[in-house]
Design a protein around this motif. Structure first.
Motif, PDB file in Angstrom:
ATOM      1  N   HIS A  70       1.566  -1.356  -0.056  1.00  0.00           N
ATOM      2  CA  HIS A  70       0.169  -0.081   0.410  1.00  0.00           C
ATOM      3  C   HIS A  70       1.092   1.656  -0.269  1.00  0.00           C
ATOM      4  N   ASN A  71       2.607   0.659  -0.202  1.00  0.00           N
ATOM      5  CA  ASN A  71       2.949   2.518   0.348  1.00  0.00           C
ATOM      6  C   ASN A  71       4.645   2.633  -0.301  1.00  0.00           C
ATOM      7  N   CYS A  72       4.515   1.527  -1.215  1.00  0.00           N
ATOM      8  CA  CYS A  72       5.181   0.855  -2.310  1.00  0.00           C
ATOM      9  C   CYS A  72       5.597   1.680  -3.421  1.00  0.00           C
ATOM     10  N   SER A  73       4.334   1.867  -3.606  1.00  0.00           N
ATOM     11  CA  SER A  73       4.106   3.112  -4.972  1.00  0.00           C
ATOM     12  C   SER A  73       4.825   4.514  -5.266  1.00  0.00           C
ATOM     13  N   GLY A  74       5.616   4.281  -6.251  1.00  0.00           N
ATOM     14  CA  GLY A  74       6.679   5.974  -6.005  1.00  0.00           C
ATOM     15  C   GLY A  74       7.768   5.733  -5.429  1.00  0.00           C
ATOM     16  N   LYS A  75       8.202   5.186  -5.200  1.00  0.00           N
ATOM     17  CA  LYS A  75       9.486   4.798  -3.641  1.00  0.00           C
ATOM     18  C   LYS A  75      10.809   3.998  -4.937  1.00  0.00           C
ATOM     19  N   ARG A  76      12.333   4.753  -4.405  1.00  0.00           N
ATOM     20  CA  ARG A  76      13.024   4.275  -5.618  1.00  0.00           C
ATOM     21  C   ARG A  76      13.879   3.044  -4.308  1.00  0.00           C
ATOM     22  N   ILE A  77      14.527   1.693  -5.455  1.00  0.00           N
ATOM     23  CA  ILE A  77      14.703   0.787  -4.196  1.00  0.00           C
ATOM     24  C   ILE A  77      15.995   1.044  -5.311  1.00  0.00           C
ATOM     25  N   LEU A  78      17.152   0.318  -4.568  1.00  0.00           N
ATOM     26  CA  LEU A  78      18.492  -0.234  -4.591  1.00  0.00           C
ATOM     27  C   LEU A  78      18.408  -1.553  -4.126  1.00  0.00           C
ATOM     28  N   VAL A  79      18.717  -3.472  -4.828  1.00  0.00           N
ATOM     29  CA  VAL A  79      18.972  -4.474  -4.034  1.00  0.00           C
ATOM     30  C   VAL A  79      20.398  -4.158  -4.965  1.00  0.00           C
ATOM     31  N   GLN A  80      20.977  -4.955  -3.771  1.00  0.00           N
ATOM     32  CA  GLN A  80      22.189  -5.392  -3.951  1.00  0.00           C
ATOM     33  C   GLN A  80      22.543  -7.185  -4.146  1.00  0.00           C
ATOM     34  N   LEU A 130       9.080  -8.714  -5.737  1.00  0.00           N
ATOM     35  CA  LEU A 130       7.840  -7.837  -4.580  1.00  0.00           C
ATOM     36  C   LEU A 130       7.949  -6.265  -4.409  1.00  0.00           C
ATOM     37  N   THR A 131       8.896  -5.334  -4.797  1.00  0.00           N
ATOM     38  CA  THR A 131       8.665  -3.834  -4.743  1.00  0.00           C
ATOM     39  C   THR A 131       8.284  -3.843  -6.051  1.00  0.00           C
ATOM     40  N   LYS A 132       8.378  -4.603  -6.869  1.00  0.00           N
ATOM     41  CA  LYS A 132       8.508  -4.346  -8.643  1.00  0.00           C
ATOM     42  C   LYS A 132       6.845  -3.876  -8.612  1.00  0.00           C
ATOM     43  N   LYS A 133       6.343  -5.090  -8.129  1.00  0.00           N
ATOM     44  CA  LYS A 133       5.254  -5.232  -8.351  1.00  0.00           C
ATOM     45  C   LYS A 133       4.370  -4.347  -7.585  1.00  0.00           C
ATOM     46  N   TRP A 134       4.913  -3.856  -6.695  1.00  0.00           N
ATOM     47  CA  TRP A 134       4.154  -2.813  -5.656  1.00  0.00           C
ATOM     48  C   TRP A 134       4.524  -1.528  -6.056  1.00  0.00           C
ATOM     49  N   GLY A 135       4.591  -1.852  -7.824  1.00  0.00           N
ATOM     50  CA  GLY A 135       4.674   0.045  -7.565  1.00  0.00           C
ATOM     51  C   GLY A 135       5.872   0.725  -7.776  1.00  0.00           C
ATOM     52  N   ALA A 136       7.421   0.299  -7.021  1.00  0.00           N
ATOM     53  CA  ALA A 136       8.495   0.350  -7.182  1.00  0.00           C
ATOM     54  C   ALA A 136       9.412   1.028  -7.970  1.00  0.00           C
ATOM     55  N   THR A 137      10.361   1.725  -8.296  1.00  0.00           N
ATOM     56  CA  THR A 137      10.471   2.162  -8.800  1.00  0.00           C
ATOM     57  C   THR A 137      12.354   1.313  -8.580  1.00  0.00           C
ATOM     58  N   VAL A 138      13.181   0.401  -9.362  1.00  0.00           N
ATOM     59  CA  VAL A 138      14.055  -1.597  -8.650  1.00  0.00           C
ATOM     60  C   VAL A 138      15.640  -1.134  -9.448  1.00  0.00           C
ATOM     61  N   THR A 139      16.300  -1.145  -8.769  1.00  0.00           N
ATOM     62  CA  THR A 139      17.972  -0.809  -9.861  1.00  0.00           C
ATOM     63  C   THR A 139      18.607  -2.145  -8.683  1.00  0.00           C
ATOM     64  N   ALA A 140      19.199  -2.941  -9.406  1.00  0.00           N
ATOM     65  CA  ALA A 140      19.332  -3.913  -8.974  1.00  0.00           C
ATOM     66  C   ALA A 140      21.252  -3.726  -9.124  1.00  0.00           C
ATOM     67  N   THR A 141      22.350  -4.516  -8.392  1.00  0.00           N
ATOM     68  CA  THR A 141      22.945  -5.208  -8.952  1.00  0.00           C
ATOM     69  C   THR A 141      23.677  -6.675  -9.442  1.00  0.00           C
ATOM     70  N   CYS A 142      24.426  -6.910 -10.099  1.00  0.00           N
ATOM     71  CA  CYS A 142      24.315  -8.505 -10.554  1.00  0.00           C
ATOM     72  C   CYS A 142      25.727  -8.246 -11.529  1.00  0.00           C
ATOM     73  N   PHE A 154      21.268  -4.645   1.121  1.00  0.00           N
ATOM     74  CA  PHE A 154      22.607  -5.354   1.204  1.00  0.00           C
ATOM     75  C   PHE A 154      21.590  -6.826   1.377  1.00  0.00           C
ATOM     76  N   THR A 155      21.588  -7.988   0.294  1.00  0.00           N
ATOM     77  CA  THR A 155      21.652  -9.012   0.221  1.00  0.00           C
ATOM     78  C   THR A 155      22.639 -10.231   0.261  1.00  0.00           C
ATOM     79  N   ASN A 156      24.180 -10.036   0.433  1.00  0.00           N
ATOM     80  CA  ASN A 156      25.134 -10.164   0.873  1.00  0.00           C
ATOM     81  C   ASN A 156      26.089  -9.608   1.010  1.00  0.00           C
ATOM     82  N   HIS A 157      26.937 -10.151   2.542  1.00  0.00           N
ATOM     83  CA  HIS A 157      28.714  -9.504   2.863  1.00  0.00           C
ATOM     84  C   HIS A 157      29.127  -9.162   1.779  1.00  0.00           C
TER      85      HIS A 157
END
Length: 496
Positions: free
Chosen positions: A282-292, A305-317, A375-378
């Motif tokens: 209900h409150n994720c829409s419009g947020k900018r998220i970075l996923v390491q 999940l954050t993308k389906k809830w309307g956030a703008t997602v940047t990811a590293t890989c 941060f999802t990894n050390h």
């Protein structure tokens, strides 16, 4: 011829005469020896020094005769009903004697019955406990100690336990840390079990085989479920596992066992991170998220999940993971290796420092700011440079397991820690709630919520490779390599 016969007869007669003389001489010697022995015995009996032995023998014989006479007299008395009745009246003359006799009889009865049943229990046939395959680590030195072993099938000790036949299990980076000793001190105090061998695997999917009498989850034998195990509990990478009903849920009906095994642990960690970041549908829409490391098991869940809830997602890989993270919905991707040759060679011996180099350069160029950074990894580098890329009120959420100070305790520290563990157990018993030993929150409510996301199409399972139990060591090595994408699965299906 007649002369030969005559000579033979003469020789036989001579032999007979000699044998007769020898027999007579032997009898004479025997009679002489017998007479001498008898004379010696008579002289010994008449000798005064033998009187003590003779009197002692006579006294012993008389004592035996007297004892036999008393036994005969007692037997005659016991056989007389009148005398027996008088003796019983004398013995039970008062209430105290009767009570004593009663308790003696009760004690004899109980002792006899107890001895009889104990003998039956000791004489029972010993049946071999059923065994199962399990992926275990035999020491806390390195992942090389991981192997496929045989271990007894676990037993259900509590009424809320559920026995699950495992079809597939997933490994996580936490399992690799456990093989190096993560949490071994506190785990032994909590479980009261030997340190090694220890079953690995943090999540699994399978079929219910038995349900405790006090279970209220509604699960029945034959239901397809998934389950999760915290760091301080034995793992579930085995053919059968016993877990409390609070850590078991119905698996999504649209996924198989291998896909379902990839989500329970990483999904619970991701939901905990979203709750910590105060993010929801209900409150994720419009947020900018970075996923390491967006292609890690936790990163895959957070990205979707954050993308389906309307956030703008940047990811590293890593480069090879770009198509996967794009398919999961990432709007922007920061690869570990840069596009220019110089970037690809810079600090190539340390991927963690290379990630910092890429992140700092790319974020400085784009001047991006984020509401939340996961941060999802050390990582080994200092993350303070990321704070300038946070919006006002932004947060950095670390989903990795924090190091445990208890792993480095000495003898005295372990002694005091054991008392602390006992006190926490006592407090948990007093308030009717199990103590919290740290780590992500794992429960059937989170599992049911994840199953709903999967069934509704909000969440997809990401399985990188499926290994057999015999390749467990390769599976552990794979989850920590740069090639890993999503979850690493070990299947226990029949015939595999």
């Amino acid at each position: 011829m007649d002369e030969v016969v005559f000579r033979m007869e003469q020789n036989l007669e001579s032999l007979q005469v000699r044998l007769g003389m020898a027999a007579e001489s032997g009898m004479r010697i025997v009679r002489q020896a017998s007479d001498e022995s008898r004379n010696m015995a008579l002289r010994a009996l008449r000798d005064p020094s033998f009187d003590g032995v003779r009197s002692s023998w006579q006294n012993f014989w008389n004592s035996c005769l007297d004892f036999l006479e008393r036994v005969r007299h007692s037997a005659v008395e016991l056989a007389d009903p009148q005398i027996l009745y008088e003796q019983l009246q004398l013995y039970f003359r008062d209430e105290i004697s009767r009570n004593n006799a009663f308790f003696v009889c009760v004690g004899l009865g109980l002792g006899t019955a107890g001895g009889f049943f104990l003998g039956l229990w000791l004489a029972r046939p010993t049946l071999a406990r059923p065994v199962m395959k399990a992926i275990m680590c035999t020491s806390f030195r390195s992942p090389e100690s991981v192997s496929l072993s045989r271990t007894p099938v676990p037993q259900m000790f509590f009424g809320t336990d559920i026995l699950v036949r495992i079809r597939a299990a997933s490994f996580h980076r936490l399992d690799e840390q456990i093989t190096r000793g993560y949490g071994h001190t506190l785990r032994q105090m909590i479980t009261h079990a030997p340190e090694t061998p220890l079953v690995l695997g943090r999540a699994a999917a399978g079929v219910v085989e038995a349900v405790g009498r006090d279970c209220r989850s509604g699960l029945e034998i034959g239901d397809e479920v998934w389950l999760v195990a915290p760091w301080h509990a034995p793992g579930v990478a085995c053919e059968a596992a016993v877990v409390p009903e609070s850590r078991v849920g119905r698996k999504p009906f649209i996924t198989g066992f291998e896909g379902a095994a990839s989500l329970p642990y990483s999904g619970c960690v991701a939901l905990g991170a979203l709750k910590q970041a105060d993010l929801g549908e209900h409150n994720c829409s419009g947020k900018r998220i970075l996923v390491q490391d967006g292609c890690s098991p936790v990163g895959c869940v957070l990205t979707q999940l954050t993308k389906k809830w309307g956030a703008t997602v940047t990811a590293t890989c890593y480069v090879r993971s770009v198509p996967v993270i794009r398919a999961l919905g990432a709007d922007d991707v920061i690869t570990l290796r840069g596009e220019s040759p110089s970037d690809g060679l810079f600090l190539s011996t340390d991927s963690s420092l290379l990630e910092k180099f890429n992140l700092s350069n790319v974020l400085a160029t784009r001047e991006d700011t984020f509401d939340v950074i996961f941060f999802t990894n050390h990582v080994s580098y200092d993350r303070s440079f990321l704070y300038k890329h946070l919006r006002t009120g932004g947060r950095i959420i670390d989903t990795c397991e924090a190091p445990l100070w208890s792993d480095n305790l000495g003898f005295l520290g372990r002694f005091f820690l054991s008392w602390l563990v006992s006190l926490r157990r006592l407090a948990g018993w007093a308030i009717r709630s199990p103590p919290d030993w740290g780590g992500p929150h794992l429960c059937h409510h989170a599992l049911d919520r994840l199953a709903g996301y999967v069934n509704d199409g909000l969440l997809q399972t990401v399985v990188d490779q499926v290994f057999t139990p015999e390749d467990a060591q390769r599976a552990i090595e794979h989850i920590c390599s740069e090639k890993a994408i999503g979850s690493t699965i070990v299947t226990f299906r029949d015939g595999k």
